[in-house]
Design a protein around this motif. Structure first.
Motif, PDB file in Angstrom:
ATOM      1  N   ASN A  89       0.820  -1.799   0.027  1.00 13.27           N
ATOM      2  CA  ASN A  89       0.336  -0.177   0.323  1.00 13.27           C
ATOM      3  C   ASN A  89       0.915   0.775   0.140  1.00 13.27           C
ATOM      4  O   ASN A  89       0.733   1.553  -0.764  1.00 13.27           O
ATOM      5  CB  ASN A  89      -1.156   0.035   0.703  1.00 13.27           C
ATOM      6  CG  ASN A  89      -2.476  -0.369   1.097  1.00 13.27           C
ATOM      7  OD1 ASN A  89      -2.975   0.098  -0.306  1.00 13.27           O
ATOM      8  ND2 ASN A  89      -3.397   1.068   1.789  1.00 13.27           N
ATOM      9  N   VAL A  90       1.774   1.563   0.763  1.00 13.51           N
ATOM     10  CA  VAL A  90       2.772   2.222   0.849  1.00 13.51           C
ATOM     11  C   VAL A  90       3.300   2.434   0.120  1.00 13.51           C
ATOM     12  O   VAL A  90       3.409   4.044  -1.083  1.00 13.51           O
ATOM     13  CB  VAL A  90       3.891   2.017   2.143  1.00 13.51           C
ATOM     14  CG1 VAL A  90       4.576   3.163   2.297  1.00 13.51           C
ATOM     15  CG2 VAL A  90       2.825   2.706   3.272  1.00 13.51           C
ATOM     16  N   ARG A  91       3.835   1.380  -1.009  1.00 18.68           N
ATOM     17  CA  ARG A  91       4.495   1.582  -1.730  1.00 18.68           C
ATOM     18  C   ARG A  91       4.078   2.262  -3.318  1.00 18.68           C
ATOM     19  O   ARG A  91       4.762   3.297  -3.947  1.00 18.68           O
ATOM     20  CB  ARG A  91       4.924   0.592  -2.767  1.00 18.68           C
ATOM     21  CG  ARG A  91       6.497  -0.072  -1.068  1.00 18.68           C
ATOM     22  CD  ARG A  91       7.313  -0.853  -1.907  1.00 18.68           C
ATOM     23  NE  ARG A  91       8.441  -0.718  -2.584  1.00 18.68           N
ATOM     24  CZ  ARG A  91       9.712  -1.116  -3.206  1.00 18.68           C
ATOM     25  NH1 ARG A  91       9.500  -2.195  -3.034  1.00 18.68           N
ATOM     26  NH2 ARG A  91       9.889  -0.697  -4.702  1.00 18.68           N
ATOM     27  N   CYS A  92       2.398   1.537  -3.233  1.00 17.68           N
ATOM     28  CA  CYS A  92       1.617   2.133  -4.579  1.00 17.68           C
ATOM     29  C   CYS A  92       1.163   3.736  -4.293  1.00 17.68           C
ATOM     30  O   CYS A  92       1.420   4.095  -5.562  1.00 17.68           O
ATOM     31  CB  CYS A  92       0.273   1.245  -4.719  1.00 17.68           C
ATOM     32  SG  CYS A  92       0.536  -0.090  -4.585  1.00 17.68           S
ATOM     33  N   GLN A  93       1.179   4.136  -2.986  1.00 17.06           N
ATOM     34  CA  GLN A  93       0.650   5.546  -2.897  1.00 17.06           C
ATOM     35  C   GLN A  93       1.489   6.233  -3.572  1.00 17.06           C
ATOM     36  O   GLN A  93       1.812   7.419  -3.461  1.00 17.06           O
ATOM     37  CB  GLN A  93       0.307   5.586  -1.424  1.00 17.06           C
ATOM     38  CG  GLN A  93      -1.361   4.735  -1.133  1.00 17.06           C
ATOM     39  CD  GLN A  93      -1.209   5.230   0.057  1.00 17.06           C
ATOM     40  OE1 GLN A  93      -0.845   5.868   0.818  1.00 17.06           O
ATOM     41  NE2 GLN A  93      -2.768   4.614   0.418  1.00 17.06           N
ATOM     42  N   ALA A  94       2.911   5.425  -3.232  1.00 16.54           N
ATOM     43  CA  ALA A  94       4.679   6.842  -3.936  1.00 16.54           C
ATOM     44  C   ALA A  94       4.858   6.836  -4.642  1.00 16.54           C
ATOM     45  O   ALA A  94       5.303   7.791  -5.446  1.00 16.54           O
ATOM     46  CB  ALA A  94       5.551   6.152  -2.071  1.00 16.54           C
ATOM     47  N   LEU A  95       3.692   5.371  -5.846  1.00 12.52           N
ATOM     48  CA  LEU A  95       3.769   5.969  -7.555  1.00 12.52           C
ATOM     49  C   LEU A  95       3.812   7.431  -8.032  1.00 12.52           C
ATOM     50  O   LEU A  95       2.600   8.295  -7.505  1.00 12.52           O
ATOM     51  CB  LEU A  95       3.424   4.708  -7.886  1.00 12.52           C
ATOM     52  CG  LEU A  95       3.943   3.839  -7.827  1.00 12.52           C
ATOM     53  CD1 LEU A  95       3.261   2.834  -8.498  1.00 12.52           C
ATOM     54  CD2 LEU A  95       5.629   3.298  -8.322  1.00 12.52           C
ATOM     55  N   SER A  96       3.977   7.666  -9.092  1.00 10.85           N
ATOM     56  CA  SER A  96       3.784   9.133  -9.404  1.00 10.85           C
ATOM     57  C   SER A  96       3.521   8.679 -11.474  1.00 10.85           C
ATOM     58  O   SER A  96       4.733   8.065 -11.746  1.00 10.85           O
ATOM     59  CB  SER A  96       5.064  10.015 -10.245  1.00 10.85           C
ATOM     60  OG  SER A  96       5.225  11.136 -11.130  1.00 10.85           O
ATOM     61  N   LEU A  97       2.431   8.703 -11.094  1.00  9.43           N
ATOM     62  CA  LEU A  97       1.918   7.837 -12.992  1.00  9.43           C
ATOM     63  C   LEU A  97       2.696   8.655 -13.677  1.00  9.43           C
ATOM     64  O   LEU A  97       3.379   8.870 -14.873  1.00  9.43           O
ATOM     65  CB  LEU A  97       0.542   7.898 -13.400  1.00  9.43           C
ATOM     66  CG  LEU A  97      -0.030   7.495 -12.121  1.00  9.43           C
ATOM     67  CD1 LEU A  97      -1.739   7.137 -11.867  1.00  9.43           C
ATOM     68  CD2 LEU A  97       0.363   6.302 -12.128  1.00  9.43           C
TER      69      LEU A  97
ATOM     70  N   THR B  91      -2.184  12.978 -14.039  1.00  7.22           N
ATOM     71  CA  THR B  91      -2.500  11.929 -13.966  1.00  7.22           C
ATOM     72  C   THR B  91      -3.371  11.075 -13.163  1.00  7.22           C
ATOM     73  O   THR B  91      -4.395  11.306 -12.281  1.00  7.22           O
ATOM     74  CB  THR B  91      -1.472  10.912 -13.766  1.00  7.22           C
ATOM     75  OG1 THR B  91      -0.713  10.985 -12.226  1.00  7.22           O
ATOM     76  CG2 THR B  91      -0.138  12.452 -14.875  1.00  7.22           C
ATOM     77  N   GLN B  92      -4.057  10.198 -13.923  1.00  8.55           N
ATOM     78  CA  GLN B  92      -4.849   9.305 -13.446  1.00  8.55           C
ATOM     79  C   GLN B  92      -4.609   7.399 -13.813  1.00  8.55           C
ATOM     80  O   GLN B  92      -4.396   7.598 -15.144  1.00  8.55           O
ATOM     81  CB  GLN B  92      -7.186   9.585 -13.836  1.00  8.55           C
ATOM     82  CG  GLN B  92      -7.460   8.494 -13.073  1.00  8.55           C
ATOM     83  CD  GLN B  92      -9.071   9.302 -13.315  1.00  8.55           C
ATOM     84  OE1 GLN B  92      -8.996  10.290 -13.787  1.00  8.55           O
ATOM     85  NE2 GLN B  92      -9.872   8.780 -13.154  1.00  8.55           N
ATOM     86  N   GLY B  93      -5.123   6.685 -13.228  1.00  9.02           N
ATOM     87  CA  GLY B  93      -4.811   5.297 -13.645  1.00  9.02           C
ATOM     88  C   GLY B  93      -5.312   3.914 -12.212  1.00  9.02           C
ATOM     89  O   GLY B  93      -6.100   4.496 -11.453  1.00  9.02           O
ATOM     90  N   ASN B  94      -4.959   3.049 -12.731  1.00  8.70           N
ATOM     91  CA  ASN B  94      -5.685   2.216 -11.803  1.00  8.70           C
ATOM     92  C   ASN B  94      -4.463   0.563 -11.912  1.00  8.70           C
ATOM     93  O   ASN B  94      -4.318   0.396 -13.453  1.00  8.70           O
ATOM     94  CB  ASN B  94      -6.728   1.561 -12.493  1.00  8.70           C
ATOM     95  CG  ASN B  94      -8.356   2.154 -12.819  1.00  8.70           C
ATOM     96  OD1 ASN B  94      -8.350   3.195 -11.163  1.00  8.70           O
ATOM     97  ND2 ASN B  94      -9.096   3.029 -13.537  1.00  8.70           N
ATOM     98  N   VAL B  95      -4.408   0.413 -11.342  1.00 11.00           N
ATOM     99  CA  VAL B  95      -3.497  -0.881 -10.956  1.00 11.00           C
ATOM    100  C   VAL B  95      -4.051  -2.064  -9.915  1.00 11.00           C
ATOM    101  O   VAL B  95      -5.271  -1.924  -9.535  1.00 11.00           O
ATOM    102  CB  VAL B  95      -2.718  -0.719 -10.315  1.00 11.00           C
ATOM    103  CG1 VAL B  95      -1.344  -1.697 -10.097  1.00 11.00           C
ATOM    104  CG2 VAL B  95      -1.945   0.278 -10.495  1.00 11.00           C
ATOM    105  N   LEU B  96      -4.331  -3.369 -10.977  1.00 11.69           N
ATOM    106  CA  LEU B  96      -4.353  -4.468  -9.792  1.00 11.69           C
ATOM    107  C   LEU B  96      -3.484  -5.555  -9.964  1.00 11.69           C
ATOM    108  O   LEU B  96      -2.532  -5.781 -10.359  1.00 11.69           O
ATOM    109  CB  LEU B  96      -5.272  -5.365 -10.499  1.00 11.69           C
ATOM    110  CG  LEU B  96      -5.772  -6.663 -10.800  1.00 11.69           C
ATOM    111  CD1 LEU B  96      -6.820  -6.664  -9.895  1.00 11.69           C
ATOM    112  CD2 LEU B  96      -6.529  -7.247 -11.571  1.00 11.69           C
ATOM    113  N   VAL B  97      -3.720  -5.867  -8.308  1.00 11.26           N
ATOM    114  CA  VAL B  97      -1.907  -6.440  -8.137  1.00 11.26           C
ATOM    115  C   VAL B  97      -2.808  -7.608  -7.559  1.00 11.26           C
ATOM    116  O   VAL B  97      -4.023  -7.373  -6.189  1.00 11.26           O
ATOM    117  CB  VAL B  97      -1.881  -6.098  -6.923  1.00 11.26           C
ATOM    118  CG1 VAL B  97      -0.888  -7.207  -6.063  1.00 11.26           C
ATOM    119  CG2 VAL B  97      -0.328  -4.848  -7.347  1.00 11.26           C
ATOM    120  N   GLU B  98      -2.944  -8.820  -7.739  1.00 17.12           N
ATOM    121  CA  GLU B  98      -3.326 -10.288  -7.302  1.00 17.12           C
ATOM    122  C   GLU B  98      -2.217 -11.266  -6.786  1.00 17.12           C
ATOM    123  O   GLU B  98      -1.376 -11.544  -7.271  1.00 17.12           O
ATOM    124  CB  GLU B  98      -4.219 -11.036  -9.117  1.00 17.12           C
ATOM    125  CG  GLU B  98      -4.476 -12.412  -8.491  1.00 17.12           C
ATOM    126  CD  GLU B  98      -4.614 -13.258  -9.887  1.00 17.12           C
ATOM    127  OE1 GLU B  98      -4.793 -13.870  -9.239  1.00 17.12           O
ATOM    128  OE2 GLU B  98      -4.993 -12.602 -11.068  1.00 17.12           O
TER     129      GLU B  98
END
Length: 56
Positions: A18-26, A40-47
């Motif tokens: 969660n922390v690492r995903c929130q730190a990403l800059s699209l 910027t806007q985007g979606n990521v799915l992690v399975e």
């Protein structure tokens, strides 16, 4: 008991992810473009399915 039945949520791993995903800059990633306001806007799915990889 099958592997999926034996799965237990790893809260520490979930928090780190969660922390690492929130730190990403699209805007630094290929394929994402900013709109007229520079947003910027985007979606990521992690399975997360360790029983599928054999590394459980």
């Amino acid at each position: 008991m099958t592997r999926p039945d034996g799965f237990q949520l790893d809260r520490a791993l979930q928090t780190r992810l969660n922390v690492r995903c929130q730190a990403l800059s699209l805007k630094d990633m290929p394929g994402f473009a900013a709109d007229a306001q520079g947003n910027t806007q985007g979606n990521v799915l992690v399975e997360y399915a360790p029983w599928k990889t054999g590394r459980w």
